[in-house]
Design a protein around this motif. Structure first.
Motif, PDB file in Angstrom:
ATOM      1  N   LEU A 136      27.589 -34.352  20.277  1.00 38.34           N
ATOM      2  CA  LEU A 136      27.056 -35.582  20.843  1.00 38.34           C
ATOM      3  C   LEU A 136      27.758 -35.981  22.139  1.00 38.34           C
ATOM      4  O   LEU A 136      27.255 -36.827  22.886  1.00 38.34           O
ATOM      5  CB  LEU A 136      27.165 -36.726  19.829  1.00 38.34           C
ATOM      6  N   THR A 137      28.926 -35.398  22.387  1.00 40.50           N
ATOM      7  CA  THR A 137      29.715 -35.691  23.579  1.00 40.50           C
ATOM      8  C   THR A 137      30.269 -34.380  24.123  1.00 40.50           C
ATOM      9  O   THR A 137      30.254 -33.355  23.433  1.00 40.50           O
ATOM     10  CB  THR A 137      30.898 -36.616  23.236  1.00 40.50           C
ATOM     11  N   PRO A 138      30.775 -34.366  25.359  1.00 41.40           N
ATOM     12  CA  PRO A 138      31.413 -33.142  25.854  1.00 41.40           C
ATOM     13  C   PRO A 138      32.542 -32.655  24.945  1.00 41.40           C
ATOM     14  O   PRO A 138      32.673 -31.456  24.712  1.00 41.40           O
ATOM     15  CB  PRO A 138      31.927 -33.566  27.235  1.00 41.40           C
ATOM     16  N   LEU A 139      33.362 -33.579  24.424  1.00 40.81           N
ATOM     17  CA  LEU A 139      34.440 -33.165  23.523  1.00 40.81           C
ATOM     18  C   LEU A 139      33.873 -32.604  22.226  1.00 40.81           C
ATOM     19  O   LEU A 139      34.350 -31.580  21.717  1.00 40.81           O
ATOM     20  CB  LEU A 139      35.371 -34.337  23.228  1.00 40.81           C
ATOM     21  N   GLY A 140      32.847 -33.254  21.682  1.00 40.34           N
ATOM     22  CA  GLY A 140      32.237 -32.770  20.453  1.00 40.34           C
ATOM     23  C   GLY A 140      31.456 -31.488  20.619  1.00 40.34           C
ATOM     24  O   GLY A 140      31.023 -30.886  19.621  1.00 40.34           O
ATOM     25  N   SER A 141      31.278 -31.052  21.868  1.00 43.85           N
ATOM     26  CA  SER A 141      30.575 -29.801  22.155  1.00 43.85           C
ATOM     27  C   SER A 141      31.518 -28.648  22.471  1.00 43.85           C
ATOM     28  O   SER A 141      31.081 -27.499  22.506  1.00 43.85           O
ATOM     29  CB  SER A 141      29.624 -30.004  23.346  1.00 43.85           C
ATOM     30  N   ALA A 142      32.795 -28.942  22.709  1.00 39.13           N
ATOM     31  CA  ALA A 142      33.718 -27.914  23.185  1.00 39.13           C
ATOM     32  C   ALA A 142      33.899 -26.781  22.184  1.00 39.13           C
ATOM     33  O   ALA A 142      33.768 -25.602  22.531  1.00 39.13           O
ATOM     34  CB  ALA A 142      35.068 -28.550  23.528  1.00 39.13           C
ATOM     35  N   LEU A 143      34.190 -27.101  20.930  1.00 35.69           N
ATOM     36  CA  LEU A 143      34.392 -26.059  19.923  1.00 35.69           C
ATOM     37  C   LEU A 143      33.088 -25.365  19.542  1.00 35.69           C
ATOM     38  O   LEU A 143      33.048 -24.122  19.484  1.00 35.69           O
ATOM     39  CB  LEU A 143      35.096 -26.644  18.700  1.00 35.69           C
ATOM     40  N   PRO A 144      31.984 -26.090  19.310  1.00 34.05           N
ATOM     41  CA  PRO A 144      30.732 -25.390  19.008  1.00 34.05           C
ATOM     42  C   PRO A 144      30.269 -24.460  20.119  1.00 34.05           C
ATOM     43  O   PRO A 144      29.612 -23.445  19.849  1.00 34.05           O
ATOM     44  CB  PRO A 144      29.732 -26.534  18.795  1.00 34.05           C
TER      45      PRO A 144
END
Length: 277
Positions: A136-144
């Motif tokens: 939902l955010t750049p941080l929440g997308s980093a690992l996926p």
């Protein structure tokens, strides 16, 4: 060590013989405490999560919260045995002078494990759970974003009492048409706060509700193992990324340097395939 039933073997493994011939399943039981995991094992309450002949190993996490621990694990730094080392790792990126890369270590020339396995012919799949995987955010997308395919929806998150069931549903869909080796990562959110809804009548989170959440995981994890056994032999790694505090020394939560946070349960084993049955 040879064991019985659906388990071919437990570690340590020569990963150079595993990679390419086996699927790989990495399950992180987010926030699971070592003491709770061991107590439930001793009580015989984890018959599905820990197949016959498989036990928890006491290890130290590479990080005190989800993002830090997973960033390290995806670089090959799985939780470390608590006994004096060095301990050779299962996976390691090329790194001059590494003291934990040995003859049984599978070495990849890539910045992270999903990329290394993808270059070795694996389809890599992430089924997220807690917020660091929500995209939902750049941080929440980093690992996926490290994976070829990634999935998250609110039903996989910490507020859904049926989160693991929905995650396994999605994993089954993702693997349905795949014939190449697969690296499947599942971040199980059920242990993370809030978990009081796993303990009927509980007004708030506690060690008891944390344990109830682990019993919930045990009731459903067998379906994930069965899904992997349909394909080919599968190396399974199950561990916590970190623990969490429920009032110890005044602490609640994690991202702190406390023993209940750093000490985590870990196990690894190979599932036999029933693809020919």
């Amino acid at each position: 060590m040879a064991v019985t039933g659906d388990i071919a073997a437990s570690g340590p493994f020569d990963m150079n013989g595993i990679v390419g011939s086996h699927d790989i399943l990495l399950v992180t039981l987010d926030t699971l405490r070592y003491d709770v995991a061991v107590a439930l094992e001793a009580a015989g309450s984890l018959p599905n999560l820990l197949p016959p002949g498989v036990s928890w190993e006491r290890r130290h996490s590479p990080g005190s919260f989800t993002y830090a621990a997973h960033a390290a694990m995806f670089a090959g730094f799985l939780p470390t045995p608590v006994t004096p080392g060095p301990h050779h790792r299962l996976f390691a990126a090329t790194f001059p002078g590494s003291e934990t890369t040995g003859g049984r270590t599978w070495v990849f020339d890539a910045p992270d494990l999903p990329a290394g396995l993808a270059r070795a012919g694996y389809h890599t799949v992430c089924v997220g759970g807690v917020g660091f995987f929500n995209k939902l955010t750049p941080l929440g997308s980093a690992l996926p974003s490290l994976f070829s395919e990634s999935h998250w929806e609110p039903a996989f998150g910490v507020t859904n009492p049926s989160s693991l069931e929905r995650q396994i549903d999605r994993a089954e869909e993702a693997l349905a048409e795949r014939r190449e080796p697969v690296f499947l990562f599942v971040n199980v959110s059920a242990l993370h706060q809030p978990n009081h809804f796993y303990l009927p009548g509980a007004a708030g989170d506690s060690l008891e509700s944390h344990a109830a959440a682990l019993r919930y995981v045990d009731r459903h994890i067998g379906r994930l193992y069965a899904l992997m056994r349909r394909r080919r032999p599968c190396l399974v790694i199950v561990c916590s990324d970190h623990g969490t505090a429920y009032g110890e020394d005044g602490h609640v939560g994690h991202r702190i340097g406390h023993e209940v946070v750093w000490t985590v349960p870990y196990t690894e084993f190979v599932l036999e395939s029933n693809a020919a049955l």
